[in-house]
Design an enzyme around this catalytic site. Sequence first.
Site, PDB file in Angstrom:
ATOM      1  CG  PHE A   1     -13.535   1.392   6.506  1.00 17.47           C
ATOM      2  CD1 PHE A   1     -13.032   0.813   5.344  1.00 17.47           C
ATOM      3  CD2 PHE A   1     -14.276   0.598   7.372  1.00 17.47           C
ATOM      4  CE1 PHE A   1     -13.255  -0.528   5.052  1.00 17.47           C
ATOM      5  CE2 PHE A   1     -14.502  -0.754   7.089  1.00 17.47           C
ATOM      6  CZ  PHE A   1     -13.994  -1.307   5.916  1.00 17.47           C
TER       7      PHE A   1
ATOM      8  CD  GLU B   1      -8.604  -9.039  -4.082  1.00 19.28           C
ATOM      9  OE1 GLU B   1      -9.510  -8.707  -3.302  1.00 19.28           O
ATOM     10  OE2 GLU B   1      -7.449  -9.333  -3.690  1.00 19.28           O
TER      11      GLU B   1
ATOM     12  CE1 TYR C   1      -9.369  -2.827  -0.071  1.00 18.41           C
ATOM     13  CE2 TYR C   1      -8.435  -0.998  -1.314  1.00 18.41           C
ATOM     14  CZ  TYR C   1      -8.276  -2.081  -0.474  1.00 18.41           C
ATOM     15  OH  TYR C   1      -7.012  -2.433  -0.030  1.00 18.41           O
TER      16      TYR C   1
ATOM     17  CB  THR D   1      -7.916  -5.516   9.495  1.00 19.42           C
ATOM     18  OG1 THR D   1      -8.425  -6.670   8.825  1.00 19.42           O
ATOM     19  CG2 THR D   1      -8.166  -4.269   8.665  1.00 19.42           C
TER      20      THR D   1
ATOM     21  CG  ASN E   1      -3.943  -2.377   6.661  1.00 17.76           C
ATOM     22  OD1 ASN E   1      -3.635  -2.002   5.543  1.00 17.76           O
ATOM     23  ND2 ASN E   1      -5.080  -2.979   6.929  1.00 17.76           N
TER      24      ASN E   1
ATOM     25  NE  ARG F   1      -6.721 -11.974   4.960  1.00 19.01           N
ATOM     26  CZ  ARG F   1      -7.368 -10.805   4.892  1.00 19.01           C
ATOM     27  NH1 ARG F   1      -7.319 -10.062   3.775  1.00 19.01           N
ATOM     28  NH2 ARG F   1      -8.036 -10.351   5.913  1.00 19.01           N
TER      29      ARG F   1
ATOM     30  CE  LYS G   1      -4.019  -2.241   2.132  1.00 15.98           C
ATOM     31  NZ  LYS G   1      -5.082  -2.115   3.165  1.00 15.98           N
TER      32      LYS G   1
ATOM     33  CG  HIS H   1      -5.251  -6.234  -0.630  1.00 20.54           C
ATOM     34  ND1 HIS H   1      -6.525  -6.168  -0.112  1.00 20.54           N
ATOM     35  CD2 HIS H   1      -5.307  -7.156  -1.630  1.00 20.54           C
ATOM     36  CE1 HIS H   1      -7.316  -6.999  -0.781  1.00 20.54           C
ATOM     37  NE2 HIS H   1      -6.598  -7.611  -1.717  1.00 20.54           N
TER      38      HIS H   1
ATOM     39  NE  ARG I   1      -2.998  -5.820   6.787  1.00 20.78           N
ATOM     40  CZ  ARG I   1      -4.196  -6.244   6.395  1.00 20.78           C
ATOM     41  NH1 ARG I   1      -4.870  -7.111   7.119  1.00 20.78           N
ATOM     42  NH2 ARG I   1      -4.708  -5.790   5.267  1.00 20.78           N
TER      43      ARG I   1
END
Length: 138
Positions: free
Chosen positions: A58, A127, A50, A92, A113, A86, A10, A116, A103
């Site tokens: 958010f 994706e 998203y 998150t 964070n 993950r 990110k 993704h 993260r």
Amino acid sequence: MKQRTLTILKPDTVTRHNCGAVIARLEQEGFEIRAARMVWLSKEQAEVFYAVHKDKPFYRPLVEFMTSGPVWVLALEREDAIEYLRKVMGATDSAKAAPGTIRQQFGTNIERNAIHGSDSPDNARTELAFFFSTSDLA
Ligand code: IDP
Ligand code: MG
């Protein structure tokens, strides 16, 4: 079973110069990089990516954040890539993510964070196709 998943480093990871460290960690965890690209998402792209969150409070700030600078998108391959990524990413909320997770180490808060990761085989497929063509992923 070998699987592919999509990760995004990110804008906070790019601006804080953590891309190399995060990619090194992913490689140490056994992920193969199958494709990679730097992209500065448009507002429309971030909104579509998203869209599942469009009714969340958010959503607007998230779109704003994700378009605040360039990101790296990577197609990763590994045994159980989706679930394993993950796990390595952590929760998150970076402030609550377990010690040793990406993260926890590289993120700031629940929005910024660092990374993704696709959360299911269906979403991984969608994706990956969002950012890469079939020939990129050969
Ligand atoms: P995930 O990235 O762990 O799958 P999601 O619930 O799918 O988490 O949310 C997508 C992204 O939206 C998060 O990674 C984070 O950047 C942001 N986000 C999620 N929940 C919140 C929140 O409560 N406040 C602010 N940003 C959030
Ligand atoms: Mg998610």
